[in-house]
Design an enzyme around this catalytic site. Structure first.
Site, PDB file in Angstrom:
ATOM      1  N   ARG A   1       0.832  -1.216   0.000  1.00  0.00           N
ATOM      2  CA  ARG A   1       0.000   0.000   0.000  1.00  0.00           C
ATOM      3  C   ARG A   1       0.860   1.257   0.000  1.00  0.00           C
ATOM      4  O   ARG A   1       0.600   2.186  -0.762  1.00  0.00           O
ATOM      5  CB  ARG A   1      -0.943   0.009   1.207  1.00  0.00           C
TER       6      ARG A   1
ATOM      7  N   ASN B   1      -6.005  -2.824   2.312  1.00  0.00           N
ATOM      8  CA  ASN B   1      -5.930  -4.268   2.503  1.00  0.00           C
ATOM      9  C   ASN B   1      -7.345  -4.818   2.612  1.00  0.00           C
ATOM     10  O   ASN B   1      -8.214  -4.188   3.221  1.00  0.00           O
ATOM     11  CB  ASN B   1      -5.179  -4.614   3.790  1.00  0.00           C
TER      12      ASN B   1
END
EC number: 3.6.1.7
Length: 93
Positions: A21, A39
């Site tokens: 990320r 996520n």
């Protein structure tokens, strides 16, 4: 004039716990793409990318390998109509 697009991207593989990320945000900002990345409970990473078609496509291509510690098995891309709803690119929780 460059066409603007939105892409919903799901990345499968070893993509959590490897700074996927964080690096996606860095790449997105470098490419002037807006949106988010998060996520998912099943271990995947999902993102919503908006911007010029060439920039969004470059970020999608980057997602096929991700950061060095990641192992990407599959990338699923859903192309959508551009909405222009984001000013930044960030991590969602």
């Amino acid at each position: 004039m460059t066409m603007k697009i939105r892409a919903i991207v799901t990345v499968k593989g070893l993509v959590q716990g490897v700074a996927f990320r964080h690096h996606t945000v860095l790449q997105g900002n470098q490419l002037r793409v807006t949106g988010w990345v998060k996520n998912l409970p099943n271990g995947d990473v999902q993102g919503c990318f908006e911007g010029d078609e060439t920039d969004v496509q470059a970020l999608v291509e980057w997602c096929h390998h991700g950061p060095s510690r990641a192992r990407v098995d599959r990338v699923i891309v859903e192309r959508k109509s551009f909405r222009g709803e984001f000013d930044t690119f960030d991590v969602r929780y």
